[in-house]
Design an enzyme around this catalytic site. Structure first.
Site, PDB file in Angstrom:
ATOM      1  N   SER A 180       0.837  -1.190   0.000  1.00 52.44           N
ATOM      2  CA  SER A 180       0.000   0.000   0.000  1.00 52.44           C
ATOM      3  C   SER A 180       0.882   1.254   0.000  1.00 52.44           C
ATOM      4  O   SER A 180       1.711   1.420  -0.897  1.00 52.44           O
ATOM      5  CB  SER A 180      -0.959  -0.056   1.197  1.00 52.44           C
ATOM      6  OG  SER A 180      -1.979   0.897   1.066  1.00 52.44           O
ATOM      7  N   ASP A 228      -8.766  -4.533  -5.921  1.00 54.27           N
ATOM      8  CA  ASP A 228      -8.297  -3.790  -4.749  1.00 54.27           C
ATOM      9  C   ASP A 228      -9.084  -2.489  -4.595  1.00 54.27           C
ATOM     10  O   ASP A 228      -9.108  -1.659  -5.500  1.00 54.27           O
ATOM     11  CB  ASP A 228      -6.802  -3.479  -4.902  1.00 54.27           C
ATOM     12  CG  ASP A 228      -6.147  -3.059  -3.604  1.00 54.27           C
ATOM     13  OD1 ASP A 228      -6.756  -2.255  -2.867  1.00 54.27           O
ATOM     14  OD2 ASP A 228      -5.032  -3.534  -3.318  1.00 54.27           O
ATOM     15  N   HIS A 284      -7.436  -5.952  -0.498  1.00 58.47           N
ATOM     16  CA  HIS A 284      -6.303  -5.027  -0.537  1.00 58.47           C
ATOM     17  C   HIS A 284      -5.016  -5.823  -0.453  1.00 58.47           C
ATOM     18  O   HIS A 284      -4.646  -6.336   0.603  1.00 58.47           O
ATOM     19  CB  HIS A 284      -6.423  -4.064   0.652  1.00 58.47           C
ATOM     20  CG  HIS A 284      -5.431  -2.947   0.638  1.00 58.47           C
ATOM     21  ND1 HIS A 284      -5.082  -2.255  -0.504  1.00 58.47           N
ATOM     22  CD2 HIS A 284      -4.715  -2.378   1.646  1.00 58.47           C
ATOM     23  CE1 HIS A 284      -4.212  -1.312  -0.193  1.00 58.47           C
ATOM     24  NE2 HIS A 284      -3.959  -1.371   1.102  1.00 58.47           N
TER      25      HIS A 284
END
Length: 521
Positions: A235, A462, A490
């Site tokens: 991320s 995602d 995610h």
């Protein structure tokens, strides 16, 4: 059905671990002003880390027990790294960064350290790495697994903006104002929040940004004794990794970017991308519900009908919150937060379905629990500093400052991107409007000519870092190798997909770079 205390505890733990999984434009002037590195600072590069068994996480890290021993009985070790407060004055005042380590099982074939950043920004790596330990056990065969609390996070001089009681009130606010009075209330709250951050962090606040964190990682690499930085970024950790690769291309070892932030997107483009991403994830959740027929407890026989139910529920909560946990009620803002939190992983769709059903019946406990996890609130009412650090890092990174009026002007495109999350994301553009420290860039420069190949993994489903970001990162890096995972949630590596795991492990453990464009299903 009311959620039990045990269920709530399990959910908070799982989702907190999951999330602790979002930019001066690089140019000639910026390059000329950058410090050359850490090689000329022997007091820092020659420091010896003092490792000892890890204590229980601090309140800012989220609290809880000390990390459990690893398979085979190995103990997690913790230490602190001294690093400059201001990298433009590298021999000036220093701060401490909290580190955690698990030694490689096979020391004779040890590759080096594998440094993790789990995202946020604002997530504590010291608490996240033990939570994911089982997923990385194969990698521990030949790597020391290492993570850290970046500056401003967790145990590394954390930024803390309001008291726990004040945060309860702040997160219950209406972040999608309907009239001028509500706009003034939100503006006053944002001003108080920013002032609290400035009061708490003081002179450290301008220095919590991503470029300083990247320089911290290069110092960490040297102190750990590694010629190259082997890196696993998730991320926001992909943005941090990209900035590192730009600053230190020759020091990049085997690097994996998973759940990729689009480095070409500014604040508005990034927020629109997230609005579309969460809407896509909600569409997929609703479609799954429809496909299960009578097993699904939500009203509606089509995706559109289920999503209309969700928007109607949020509209009703805007007018009148419902019972939550104790004397805390579920507001529209908290419900939206809770829905988004559950969309981070397909494993949480069951909780989302139950939470929405419960809320229809007047019980908001489960959605409030999900929202609490997003905001870093523990069952005892104390907050980690994940959201405070998130605000501080983002507002120091990005130059853009949108007033409430400017955010309001953009609501149309956000509502088009997502009927459910559009208003929330659109008004959110104003979150740095009253920040006391200027930002650095429109978006980060991650170009890394001369770096080793970097494996970039994008997940088509995602919600938080939409798939398009992976392709953008590959292009911007210039050395990226794209791997696609056609899945939900995610991130890809921790999804359990055998194809992704095989490709990543082969790259990190054996140096086998997969063919760019490889697709895992």
């Amino acid at each position: 059905m009311p959620i039990s205390a045990a269920q709530r505890a399990a959910l908070l733990t799982a989702t907190t671990v999951l999330l602790a999984a979002g930019c001066s434009d690089g140019g000639d002037d910026a390059e000329a002003s950058r410090p050359s590195g850490t090689a000329g600072i022997p007091a820092l590069t020659s420091q010896q880390l003092s490792w000892s068994p890890c204590p229980a996480p601090s309140a800012a890290e989220g609290g809880g027990p000390a990390p459990s021993p690893l398979p085979g009985g190995a103990v997690w070790e913790c230490s602190f790294l001294q690093t400059p407060l201001d990298w433009s004055v590298p021999e000036g005042e220093t701060i401490e960064l909290a580190l955690i380590r698990a030694r490689a099982r096979d020391q004779e074939r040890r590759i080096g350290s594998l440094v993790f950043n789990f995202g946020g920004p604002g997530g504590s790596g010291v608490t996240a790495l033990p939570g994911f330990a089982n997923d990385y056990e194969a990698l521990r065969g030949r790597y020391d697994l290492v993570s850290f609390d970046p500056r401003g996070v967790g145990r590394s001089d954390p930024v803390e903006c309001l008291t726990d009681k004040e945060l309860d009130a702040y997160y219950a606010l209406d972040f999608t104002p309907d009239d001028e009075a509500e706009e003034r209330t939100l503006s006053d709250a944002q001003k108080k929040y920013a002032a609290g951050c400035e009061r708490d962090a003081g002179p450290a606040l301008p220095h919590v940004g991503t470029e300083n964190a990247a320089r911290d990682m290069d110092l960490m690499r040297q102190v750990l004794g590694d010629d190259k930085l082997h890196y696993f970024g998730i991320s926001y950790g992909t943005e941090l990794g990209g900035v590192y690769a730009h600053l230190f291309p020759k020091n990049v070892g085997r690097a994996l970017f998973d759940a990729v932030v689009d480095p070409e997107a500014g604040v508005e483009e990034g927020a629109l991308g997230q609005a579309r991403g969460f809407q896509l994830a909600l569409d997929n959740f609703a479609r799954d519900c429809v496909d299960r027929g009578e097993e699904c407890t939500l009203p509606g026989s089509t995706v559109a009908e289920i999503e209309t139910f969700v928007t109607d529920l949020l509209a009703s909560l805007d007018k009148e919150p419902i019972a939550g946990i104790g004397d805390r009620k579920l507001t529209q803002t908290q419900a939206t937060n809770g829905i988004a939190q559950a969309l981070y992983s397909k494993e949480f769709w069951t909780y989302l379905e139950q939470g929405l059903s419960d809320a229809e019946g007047g019980d908001g406990a489960l959605l409030l629990t999900l929202s609490d996890s997003m905001n870093g609130r523990g069952q005892n009412g104390s907050y980690s500093n994940i959201q405070a650090a998130n605000a501080a890092i983002n507002c120091v990174d990005f130059k853009q400052r949108y007033t409430l009026g400017q955010a309001k002007e953009r609501l149309g495109q956000f509502r088009e991107a997502s009927p459910v999350f559009g208003d929330f994301m659109g008004w959110g553009l104003s979150s740095c409007s009253q920040w006391p420290v200027p930002g650095s860039w429109e978006h980060p420069d991650v170009s890394a000519p001369g770096a080793a190949p970097i494996l970039v993994v994008g997940n088509t489903g995602d919600p938080a870092t939409p798939y398009e970001g992976a392709r953008s990162m590959v292009k911007a890096l210039g050395v990226g190798v794209e791997l696609t995972y056609e899945g939900e949630g995610h991130g890809a590596y921790n999804s359990g997909n055998a194809c992704v795991k095989k490709a990543v492990d082969g790259y990190l453990l054996d140096g086998k770079v997969p063919a760019s464009g490889t697709v895992c299903k």
